[in-house]
Design an enzyme around this catalytic site. Sequence first.
Site: not given
Length: 308
Positions: A107, A134, A137, A225, A266, A294
Amino acid sequence: MRNFLNISEVPSTELKRIIASARDMKNLRSGRSMGEPDCDARLSGKLVALVFEKPSTRTRVSFEVAVRQQGGASVVLYGSEMQLGRGESIADTARVLSRYIDLIMIRTYDHEAVYELAEHASVPVVNGLTNSSHPCQIMADIMTYEEKRGAIKGRRVAWLGSGNNVCNSFLHAAGRFGFNFAFAGPTDFQPGPDAVAFARASGSKVELGSDPVAAAANADLIVTDAWASMHDAELSDDEKLRKMLPFQVNSDLMAKARPDALFMHCLPAHREEEVTSEVMDGPQSAVFDETENRLHVQKSILRWCLGV
């Protein structure tokens, strides 16, 4: 050996197989405590490195639990504590980690760094998030939508706010899963042109605009988001609020979508900024189902990468 770096690079058949496997694993866990291993724990004897150059809650916990429930073990590494943070090249870091572990999840900020890591590693690499995408996700988001509303193919997904890394991966998914995508946000915060081009070239209808009502109209899924997740350094707080507030997801905007539309985010969310608590805690919200999924989809991605 397979890498999982972007949804756009994995064939649709494989992506669907990953989600189907995640759904099966989730069903098999019914009634089991979180500390119990899965019935079919295929990571036994496998060691996974979890590398974090960006802070994390959901990514770290979901991957650690995923590895443990599948019978493996994980080593958590922070960039500031590694020689990577003291000038060692990504290529050398990849070669070193490959001698110790079976898979690397990273990440980080720089998207190209993930590709350089994968190029020089001799073990699979999973993109846990970059400033450009991402993918894990969005795989969880697709799984969540389909377990609640059926196949996402042909549906209308509306994105409100900033065209950030999560938005880019949603566009990749539009191309691979066959749904249409409507974006509404400030004109200087559009999604990545490559992600838009990929979705369109794959046959998905993509609308880019600055009218949140038009984007939300007849949507099957509305997504947003945190406004500062990608462009924080580019806006002062006052500028951010002035530009982004028209794109807040609230009950009035949700009313423009289909009656059975879902809402996703998310997380982490900044309540009363990009989304109101009324929507986030309301009956159309699937945000915590996304969070749970997830775990399951990442188990499936790990198994897919390792071929187990």
